[in-house]
Every structure is written in structure tokens, then in C-alpha cells.
Design a protein around this motif. Structure first.
Motif, PDB file in Angstrom:
ATOM      1  N   ALA A  90       0.877  -1.294   0.007  1.00 28.68           N
ATOM      2  CA  ALA A  90      -0.040  -0.044  -0.013  1.00 28.68           C
ATOM      3  C   ALA A  90       0.813   1.211   0.011  1.00 28.68           C
ATOM      4  O   ALA A  90       0.752   2.039  -0.960  1.00 28.68           O
ATOM      5  N   ILE A  91       2.025   1.408   0.697  1.00 29.29           N
ATOM      6  CA  ILE A  91       3.004   2.322   0.892  1.00 29.29           C
ATOM      7  C   ILE A  91       3.559   2.548  -0.474  1.00 29.29           C
ATOM      8  O   ILE A  91       3.747   3.539  -1.028  1.00 29.29           O
ATOM      9  N   LEU A  92       4.148   1.367  -1.153  1.00 28.17           N
ATOM     10  CA  LEU A  92       4.880   1.542  -2.470  1.00 28.17           C
ATOM     11  C   LEU A  92       3.939   1.973  -3.329  1.00 28.17           C
ATOM     12  O   LEU A  92       4.205   2.855  -4.316  1.00 28.17           O
ATOM     13  N   ALA A 110       4.927   5.065  -5.942  1.00 28.36           N
ATOM     14  CA  ALA A 110       5.060   4.899  -7.510  1.00 28.36           C
ATOM     15  C   ALA A 110       3.985   5.822  -8.289  1.00 28.36           C
ATOM     16  O   ALA A 110       4.097   6.247  -9.149  1.00 28.36           O
ATOM     17  N   GLU A 111       2.645   5.922  -7.786  1.00 27.17           N
ATOM     18  CA  GLU A 111       1.875   6.770  -8.085  1.00 27.17           C
ATOM     19  C   GLU A 111       2.056   8.290  -8.484  1.00 27.17           C
ATOM     20  O   GLU A 111       1.894   8.929  -9.224  1.00 27.17           O
ATOM     21  N   HIS A 112       3.069   8.756  -7.460  1.00 21.73           N
ATOM     22  CA  HIS A 112       3.413   9.964  -7.440  1.00 21.73           C
ATOM     23  C   HIS A 112       4.781  10.236  -7.865  1.00 21.73           C
ATOM     24  O   HIS A 112       5.708  10.981  -7.629  1.00 21.73           O
ATOM     25  N   ILE A 126      14.022   3.769   3.343  1.00 20.43           N
ATOM     26  CA  ILE A 126      13.891   3.712   2.089  1.00 20.43           C
ATOM     27  C   ILE A 126      14.781   5.036   1.703  1.00 20.43           C
ATOM     28  O   ILE A 126      14.843   6.051   2.294  1.00 20.43           O
ATOM     29  N   ARG A 127      15.575   4.927   0.698  1.00 18.57           N
ATOM     30  CA  ARG A 127      16.287   5.895   0.007  1.00 18.57           C
ATOM     31  C   ARG A 127      15.392   6.357  -1.365  1.00 18.57           C
ATOM     32  O   ARG A 127      15.484   5.408  -2.157  1.00 18.57           O
ATOM     33  N   PRO A 128      14.592   7.584  -1.251  1.00 22.20           N
ATOM     34  CA  PRO A 128      13.905   7.610  -2.435  1.00 22.20           C
ATOM     35  C   PRO A 128      14.436   8.682  -3.332  1.00 22.20           C
ATOM     36  O   PRO A 128      15.542   9.044  -3.040  1.00 22.20           O
ATOM     37  N   GLU A 141       8.999  14.812  -1.863  1.00 29.01           N
ATOM     38  CA  GLU A 141       8.075  14.208  -2.242  1.00 29.01           C
ATOM     39  C   GLU A 141       7.682  13.024  -1.516  1.00 29.01           C
ATOM     40  O   GLU A 141       6.415  12.752  -1.175  1.00 29.01           O
ATOM     41  N   CYS A 142       8.534  12.044  -1.172  1.00 31.91           N
ATOM     42  CA  CYS A 142       8.385  10.890  -0.505  1.00 31.91           C
ATOM     43  C   CYS A 142       7.702  11.099   0.748  1.00 31.91           C
ATOM     44  O   CYS A 142       6.773  10.635   1.147  1.00 31.91           O
ATOM     45  N   LEU A 143       8.188  12.222   1.452  1.00 33.47           N
ATOM     46  CA  LEU A 143       7.744  12.501   2.894  1.00 33.47           C
ATOM     47  C   LEU A 143       6.291  13.193   2.754  1.00 33.47           C
ATOM     48  O   LEU A 143       5.596  12.845   3.516  1.00 33.47           O
ATOM     49  N   LYS A 144       5.999  14.038   1.948  1.00 34.42           N
ATOM     50  CA  LYS A 144       4.974  14.547   1.612  1.00 34.42           C
ATOM     51  C   LYS A 144       3.758  13.725   1.293  1.00 34.42           C
ATOM     52  O   LYS A 144       2.663  13.546   2.214  1.00 34.42           O
TER      53      LYS A 144
END
Lengths: 436, 139
Positions: free
Chosen positions: B86-88, B92-94, B114-116, B121-124
């Protein structure tokens, strides 16, 4: 045993006649370089020598030595003894600083080169009926083109396979029924290995004679090559500065390599002192090109350690032989037939700020092919968490090494301060190849 | 923004090297919360989440290790099937990509580092989803 001799007049000359000829040729040579090569004129003037002082071959000891450094210092064409318009071909070899040294040939030089290779091939037993595959690199390296024209001059058929594409090479060897092979001894073994992997053996080929050189090899390697390829394997010696392959060659006796003495005069010196040693003592081979006109060299120090063998050979040739060369008097490495100097690697590493100026070269022989690994220390501040970036850095160094060394090296990144700190080049090279 | 400083160490592939790091940290009372190893044939990058990252940098540099700090996101999620997906999916969607990640699960919770490709964006998006994002002090 094969008893054919390509040029009986020259190869079987009496020693007295030969010395007389050598003296005359040396006199002409000195006259040529004194008047046409400022480098030699200055050197002779420093020694208070005039061409007239060189009358017989015994006078050669009065002349100055020439070194690889002299070739580099006079890069690109300072040692030519003839105008560039007379030069019809140029070859280049790698130098210690990564800048090449240049050798220019007149058409007369190329005639001599073809002649001496034809002598060598005849000594091995190659005839007009043979098809010879030349697996030395074609290009700036003298091996490919040198052997090529020699085969043609003899009248045999040449197959210019060059290096690379081993699969195609094997296919052509089979399909054409190739009988002769000229390449580095390590490539010959690699070829044997590749043959074996394809489920083939010497019985599937018609090879009978091999001319191997451009890197040190041993009697054990000779036996292995002969057995695995079903051939007679012979040494061919040469160096680009002097001419290229063909300067010396074995005969059917396989007991030392005959020097084409009417064209190249050999001396053995103590590499430390430069003192000329009596025949039979081991030392550094020094060669003078008696007949070259493009870039003749006086007393060129080859760095190859060997011993001259006096006496007429059982094959009938009177030309002097030297024993197998296994050592070099400096730190040059020969890897896959190419000269590699630690200083070349150093110069590449110094240009890349990501690495500390510390390295280690590990030379090995895997699957009968020389391998070169360059270990280099990563600088702490060049480390990044990005694996892609780290791999790019490694690839970049590998590419630069390849362009400078002309052979590919495997780069191994090591931790900061992990390589030995001691001074001196010997500690920067580990040669694991067993040449015994 | 709650990111965590990850410690990356350059290691040659040779016996005992990971232990050299663990030992040096242990001797200085620095605890390792999580780590992963990315390796090639001749070298690797050891990535660590430790109890005192500043001190760890000093300790390892003194031992001649090449080290670097990287911002990563550490989240906690229920240790049940489909929770990570659900998180991933949301990321990916964003268009937030994962450069690398490592995780471990114990009891009711799973922790993921995670290293995004894009931290902000990842945190948001994770915050928008009420994801349990961990801070240094929570480890």
C-alpha cells in the motif's frame, strides 16, 4: 629436420667475412647518422669522435649507447636519418609516460624486414605451400604488418586474422586448412583452450608450425603449445625500435635464436655499468642496426637479459645465437605482448582526483591469457552512497587505462590507506605468472 | 521533515571487514539499529542506521574508513500482508522511485528504510497517508 635456408650467402657466411661486412656497414651507418641525425652528431662530438674513427666492427665500443629515453626525448621524429618524404611507413610503441615512441621505415628498410622474416619462416620450415595465419595485432604494433609482409615475401599464403574474434579464427583455421600460426605464445594457448571448449582438438586442424614472440615464454609453454596444437613451436624475436619481429629467430634445432647479424650487430653489456661483457656471459642485449636508413640506432639498449652463444649451429647457420630471454633489466612488464610500465598507470591515476596516487599492479595468467589487475585507493571524500556512481568511477578509470596501455585492465577499488606504503616500483607490481 | 541520517561505509570484499566496522562501533558504545550491504565483485557499500551517527562518523574515519552520510526515510507499518504494498503503490503513483531499501519485521511492527529519488515528495505523500514516519529519537 628441415634444412632449408632462405639466404645461405648471408646466414652461413664465414665469421671473418661477416665481421668484415659488419665493419663496412657500421662505417657507412656512422657516416649516415653523423651527417643526418643531429642527436648522434652531438653525441659523437661530445666523445670527440668522427665517422672516420669507426673503421672496423671492433670500433663499435667507441660509440654512444641509445636508450628508450632517447627515443622519447626525440619524439616524434628526431631520430630519423632521412627526410620524412623518404619514410614510407610509421609504427609506434607505447612508452613509459604513455606517449608513444615512433619508428619510421624507408622502403629499403621494409625490404630488409620482409627478408629477415622470410629467413625466420624458412628456418621454421614454412614453404610456399603453407597458409599462415597472422594473429598478432595489425596496426601501430609491428607484429601484425611485419609478419604479414614476410609471409607474402616468402610466397606462402597469409591470412591476416589479427587479434580478437577467436571463434572466427578457429573456423578459418579449419575451413582453409591453415598450416602456420604466428601470434603471441599466450594467444596460442588461449586458442588451444578455445578449441578444446568447442569440442575440437589438434586433429581437427592442419596446423604444423608456429612462430611465437612479442612476450617472454618458456620451454614448458613450448611443450604445452606443441602438444595441444600438434605443431612445432619456434621463437621469433624482435622489437619495434630495431625493426620488429625477425631480428632473431630459432631454427629447427630450437637451441637459441639466430640473430640476423648482417643487419643487426649484437653486444652484451653489464646493465649497471655499461661495460661490454665477453661472449658467453649473461647481460643486457644491445643491438645496432647496420643497414637501416629510416631510423637507424647505434647500440640500442634492449633491456632484455640474455647470453650470446658462439659457434656454428647444427643447422649450418653461422650467425650467432642468444639464449631464451626471461628477464628484463627494468620494471617493464609485458602483458599479452604489450609493454606496460607502472608509470603509465601512475600517470592515469594522477589525472583522476577521485583516487589517491597509490596503486598496485597484479599480473596473472588465467586460462593461458595474461591478466592485469590495477588496484587503486579511493579517496575518502570521493566515496558516495550511490552504487551507480561508484561503478561509473571504476569504469572511467578502466577506459582511460585501456586507452593509455592499449590493453584492458581490471580495476579494483580498494579502501583508503590500504595499499602498502613502501617506496620503489618493485613493490607496486605483483607478477603471479610462473615462467619456469 | 523527519529524515534519518544513514551512514554509508566503503568496504573492500575481504574477510572480517564488516566485523571491523561493527567492532569499532561497539567499542564506542554505538548501537546499530539496522544495516544492509550492497556489493559488487570487489567492493561494497555498507549502509547503517546507528544510535549516534556523528560519533560513528568520527570513530570510523579515525580507522581510515571512507564514510558518507545520506538522508533516508524510515517508516513503521503493521506487520501484516499487503501493508508495504500500500505504501509503495502510493509512492509509485506520485513518481517517487526507490533507489534502495531495506526492512525488518518483528512482532506487530515492520520497519522500512527507504532511499527515495525525491526525499521531499516521498515524505509529503507518506505524511498525507498518515504513515508512521520515524525520527532519530524514536529508534
Amino acid at each position: 629436420m628441415n634444412n632449408e635456408i632462405w639466404n645461405r650467402n648471408k646466414e652461413c657466411m664465414s665469421r671473418d667475412e661477416l665481421r668484415d661486412l659488419q665493419g663496412k656497414r657500421l662505417h657507412k651507418l656512422v657516416d649516415l647518422v653523423y651527417h643526418n641525425t643531429p642527436f648522434y652528431r652531438h653525441k659523437m662530438q661530445e666523445l670527440d669522435l668522427l665517422p672516420a674513427d669507426i673503421r672496423t666492427i671492433d670500433d663499435i665500443v667507441k660509440l654512444p649507447f641509445t636508450t628508450k629515453a632517447d627515443l622519447r626525448d626525440n619524439y616524434p621524429v628526431g631520430l630519423l636519418a632521412t627526410p620524412m618524404s623518404e619514410i614510407v611507413r610509421i609504427h609506434a610503441s607505447s612508452g613509459t609516460t604513455g606517449s608513444p615512441t615512433i619508428v619510421g621505415y624507408t622502403s629499403r628498410d621494409l625490404e630488409i624486414w620482409k627478408e629477415i622474416i622470410a629467413r625466420a619462416l624458412t628456418a621454421y620450415g614454412v614453404t610456399r605451400g603453407d597458409i599462415v595465419s597472422v594473429g598478432y595485432g595489425y596496426g601501430l604494433f609491428t607484429g601484425g604488418l611485419g609478419a604479414h609482409y614476410g609471409v607474402e615475401h616468402l610466397g606462402a599464403t597469409v591470412l591476416p586474422t589479427s587479434t580478437g574474434n577467436t571463434e572466427k579464427h578457429i573456423r578459418l583455421l579449419r575451413d582453409l586448412g591453415v598450416t602456420g600460426l604466428a601470434c603471441t605464445p599466450s594467444y596460442a594457448l588461449y586458442l588451444a583452450e578455445a578449441l578444446h571448449k568447442q569440442g575440437l582438438s589438434a586433429d581437427d586442424l592442419k596446423l604444423r608450425i608456429g612462430a611465437f614472440g612479442a612476450e617472454p615464454w618458456t620451454e614448458n609453454m613450448r611443450h604445452e603449445i606443441e602438444e595441444r596444437l600438434g605443431i612445432q613451436a619456434y621463437n621469433i624475436y624482435g622489437l619495434s625500435e630495431i625493426m620488429g619481429p625477425g631480428v632473431a629467430y630459432e631454427c629447427g634445432c630450437k637451441d637459441g635464436s639466430h640473430i640476423a647479424e648482417d643487419h643487426f650487430y649484437p653486444e652484451i653489456i653489464n646493465p649497471e655499468t655499461g661495460e661490454v661483457l665477453p661472449v658467453g656471459q649473461e647481460g643486457e642485449l644491445v643491438l645496432t642496426t647496420l643497414t637501416k636508413t629510416g631510423m637507424p640506432l647505434l647500440r640500442y639498449r634492449t633491456k632484455d637479459l640474455t647470453t650470446l652463444m658462439p659457434g656454428t649451429c647444427a643447422c649450418g647457420r653461422t650467425s650467432i645465437r642468444f639464449t631464451r630471454i626471461l628477464g628484463r633489466s627494468d620494471d617493464m612488464l609485458i602483458v599479452r605482448g604489450i609493454n606496460v610500465f607502472p608509470s603509465q598507470v601512475e600517470s592515469v591515476i594522477l589525472e583522476m582526483p577521485e583516487f589517491a596516487p597509490r596503486y598496485m599492479l597484479v599480473v596473472d595468467r588465467k586460462n593461458n591469457l595474461d591478466t592485469l589487475e590495477v588496484q587503486v585507493e579511493l579517496r575518502p571524500d570521493s566515496f558516495s552512497d550511490d552504487m551507480g556512481g561508484m561503478l561509473d568511477l571504476r569504469r572511467k578509470l578502466g577506459e582511460r587505462l585501456k586507452s593509455v596501455l592499449s590493453i584492458s585492465a581490471e580495476v579494483k577499488l580498494v579502501e583508503p590507506n590500504s595499499l602498502p606504503r613502501s617506496e620503489g616500483k618493485s613493490t607496486r607490481v605483483i607478477d603471479k605468472r610462473v615462467l619456469a | 521533515m523527519e529524515t534519518i541520517k544513514q551512514l554509508s561505509v566503503f568496504l573492500e570484499n575481504k574477510g572480517g571487514r564488516i566485523n571491523d566496522v561493527a567492532k569499532a562501533l561497539g567499542e564506542h558504545g554505538i548501537n546499530m539499529h539496522a544495516f544492509s550491504m550492497a556489493e559488487t565483485t570487489d567492493f561494497g557499500i555498507l549502509r547503517l542506521i546507528v544510535s549516534d551517527v556523528e560519533q560513528a562518523v568520527g570513530v570510523l574515519r579515525a580507522e581510515n574508513f571512507a564514510v558518507v552520510l545520506t538522508d533516508v526515510v524510515c517508516i513503521s507499518c503493521p506487520n501484516v500482508a499487503g501493508a508495504l504494498s500500500a505504501i509503495l503503490e502510493r509512492l509509485a503513483e506520485h513518481q517517487v522511485f526507490i533507489e534502495y531499501m531495506y526492512a525488518f519485521a518483528q512482532g506487530e511492527k515492520a520497519h522500512i528504510v527507504i532511499r527515495p529519488s525525491n526525499l521531499e515528495e516521498c515524505l509529503k505523500w507518506l505524511e498525507e497517508d498518515d504513515c508512521d514516519i520515524l525520527a532519530d529519537r524514536q529508534l
